[in-house]
Design a protein around this motif. Structure first.
Motif, PDB file in Angstrom:
ATOM      1  N   ARG A  86       0.848  -1.205   0.000  1.00  0.00           N
ATOM      2  CA  ARG A  86       0.000   0.000   0.000  1.00  0.00           C
ATOM      3  C   ARG A  86       0.875   1.243   0.000  1.00  0.00           C
ATOM      4  N   PHE A 102      -4.245   5.488   3.368  1.00  0.00           N
ATOM      5  CA  PHE A 102      -3.524   4.433   2.666  1.00  0.00           C
ATOM      6  C   PHE A 102      -4.226   4.167   1.346  1.00  0.00           C
ATOM      7  N   GLU A 104      -4.421   1.260  -0.983  1.00  0.00           N
ATOM      8  CA  GLU A 104      -4.032  -0.152  -1.070  1.00  0.00           C
ATOM      9  C   GLU A 104      -3.912  -0.544  -2.536  1.00  0.00           C
ATOM     10  N   THR A 107      -3.059  -5.431  -1.553  1.00  0.00           N
ATOM     11  CA  THR A 107      -3.456  -6.149  -0.338  1.00  0.00           C
ATOM     12  C   THR A 107      -4.389  -7.298  -0.731  1.00  0.00           C
ATOM     13  N   SER A 125      -8.159   3.642   2.318  1.00  0.00           N
ATOM     14  CA  SER A 125      -8.490   3.324   3.702  1.00  0.00           C
ATOM     15  C   SER A 125      -7.855   4.404   4.569  1.00  0.00           C
ATOM     16  N   LEU A 370       0.302  -2.516  11.561  1.00  0.00           N
ATOM     17  CA  LEU A 370      -0.959  -2.077  10.953  1.00  0.00           C
ATOM     18  C   LEU A 370      -1.988  -3.204  11.018  1.00  0.00           C
ATOM     19  N   GLY A 373      -7.778  -2.245   7.523  1.00  0.00           N
ATOM     20  CA  GLY A 373      -7.555  -1.761   6.160  1.00  0.00           C
ATOM     21  C   GLY A 373      -8.833  -1.898   5.367  1.00  0.00           C
ATOM     22  N   THR A 378      -7.698   1.697   8.608  1.00  0.00           N
ATOM     23  CA  THR A 378      -6.453   1.034   8.972  1.00  0.00           C
ATOM     24  C   THR A 378      -6.096   1.477  10.384  1.00  0.00           C
TER      25      THR A 378
END
Ligand SMILES: Nc1ncnc2c1ncn2[C@@H]1O[C@H](COP(=O)(O)OP(=O)(O)OP(=O)(O)O)[C@@H](O)[C@H]1O
Ligand SMILES: Nc1nc2c(ncn2[C@@H]2O[C@H](COP(=O)(O)O)[C@@H](O)[C@H]2O)c(=O)[nH]1
Length: 400
Positions: A86, A102, A104, A107, A125, A370, A373, A378
């Protein structure tokens, strides 16, 4: 595919460093991952809305990805840092609850969606500080007392729990309010939103469509609260196989006779609907008890006793802090800052100019733990102020 944004491809082919800020006045960053360059930033229409374009360097083509999740609000600029699967986005001069995002790109959720849709997918996210507890999914047959138990929990711990307001195509009951108990909606509208990827889960329950939107869960996380979802067994199964980590609880009635009595005494359904709900209950109880979906089964015979058990398994047995830790954390990133990365630590160098002198603050953002998400927020960000410079290093202070 193929249509280029309003800046030159040549600019991008000079191998900019990851997180490189493109100097075209529109606050874009370019982050290279393998053959793909993710160009993130202000739309060329002057709105500064944060858009995502991908330049596939092997094909020499622009890709317009399907973008899931609620995107960040417009900003005056941002920094971008690549973290394995990400891209971390630090927005400049944004409000404290809107600074860390974030995008992504690889993921588990994004890969799943790419497979399902057959298109390039990225997902936004928002980052929330601290370790807000996992959402709680509560299922059980209609009339067993899920809503009653959830109301008790929300009344006793108003600042700790937030209810995920579902969408449904069924008609409101007498006292039900739109946006509070449910988002009451048209079937065609809900079906379109499901197609657009706006729902975490959905199911046809007792002849109507019900679903949890990604936004319903995000709103609760943004308030720093633990999210409670009241959904049927099919919905719980979908959430279980999604990337949303949650605690799954199934509520059982003491007997079918008692379940029928509660449904009839509630007086909210027609005879036909009561019979339909009772027919479905047997199968739901069977699945609730035998499947691997649920972590806990609660029998709701005596209401007070069942409520005490629910609190205990949510870790609320003894003295409870009224506010979750995450709601207390605050960070303000100024417009002027630079970012570097050392392993799982992001060092943010904040520069602020006072009347007489310029001061610099160093903040460390630890991204080693972390959680969650997309779809959703997140969690698990940890900040530490590691130094303040004006006349020299002043000291260390932990923010979280
Ligand atoms: N332990 C209990 N003993 C007796 N009555 C109960 C108990 N728990 C709940 N009730 C009553 O049963 C009825 C149904 O409860 P509730 O509406 O909370 O069920 P539910 O599981 O949320 O149903 P639905 O899935 O249809 O929304 C309500 O009138 C409630 O007051
Ligand atoms: N899969 C989902 N099921 C949901 C959702 N919201 C509610 N429900 C379930 O529907 C039945 C009936 O509810 P009612 O309010 O009409 O009595 C009940 O079992 C709820 O748990 C949802 O978003 N997704």
């Amino acid at each position: 595919m193929g249509e280029a944004p309003a800046f030159l491809v040549d600019d991008l082919q000079n191998e900019p460093l990851n997180g490189f800020e493109l100097k075209n006045g529109t606050c874009k960053t370019a982050t290279t991952i393998g053959n793909k360059m993710y160009v993130i930033g202000g739309a060329d229409d002057g709105t500064l809305s944060i858009e995502v374009q991908i330049f596939d360097r092997s094909l020499g083509e622009w890709i317009h990805p399907t973008v899931h999740g609620t995107k960040p609000l417009s900003s005056k600029g941002h920094s971008a840092v690549f973290l394995n699967d990400r891209i971390l986005i630090l927005k400049k001069g944004a409000k404290s609850d809107d600074q860390i995002w974030f995008l992504e790109v690889d993921t588990q959720y994004v890969r799943q969606q790419q497979k399902q849709l057959g298109t390039e997918v990225v997902a936004w996210s928002k980052g929330v500080t601290g370790n807000a507890e996992k959402p709680v999914v509560i299922s059980g047959p209609s009339g067993v007392g899920k809503g009653t138990l959830i109301s008790m929990l929300m009344k006793e711990f108003p600042s700790m729990f937030g209810f995920s307001v579902s969408h449904t195509t069924r008609a409101p009951r007498g006292m039900e309010k739109d946006g509070v108990h449910y988002h009451f909606t048209e079937k065609s509208v809900m079906e379109k939103e499901i197609k657009d990827g706006k729902f975490l889960e959905f199911a046809s329950v007792h002849g109507n469509l019900y679903g949890t939107s990604v936004e319903a869960v995000e709103v609760v996380a943004d308030a720093g609260k633990r999210c409670i979802l009241d959904i049927d067994v099919q919905g719980a199964r979908s959430v279980r196989s999604s990337s949303l980590e949650a605690v799954f609880i199934f509520v059982c009635p003491p007997s079918m006779e008692e379940l029928e009595k509660r449904l009839r005494d509630r007086g909210t359904e027609t005879e036909e609907q009561i019979l339909k709900r009772l027919r479905n209950a047997a199968a739901e109880i069977e699945q609730g008890k035998s499947s691997n979906i649920f972590d806990f089964i609660l029998y709701n015979d005596n209401l007070e006793e069942c409520y005490e058990k629910l609190k205990k398994l949510l870790g609320l047995g003894g003295c409870v802090a009224a506010t979750p830790k995450s709601a207390l954390r605050e960070l303000n990133l100024p417009l002027d800052h630079s970012v570097s990365k050392i392993d799982d630590k992001i060092i943010i160098n904040c520069i602020s100019s006072g009347l007489e002198k310029e001061s610099k603050n160093l903040i460390m953002l630890d991204v080693s733990a972390l959680k969650g998400g997309a779809p959703g927020r997140t969690r698990g960000l940890d900040f530490q102020a590691i130094g303040s410079f004006s006349d020299g290093l002043i000291g260390m202070e932990r923010l979280s």
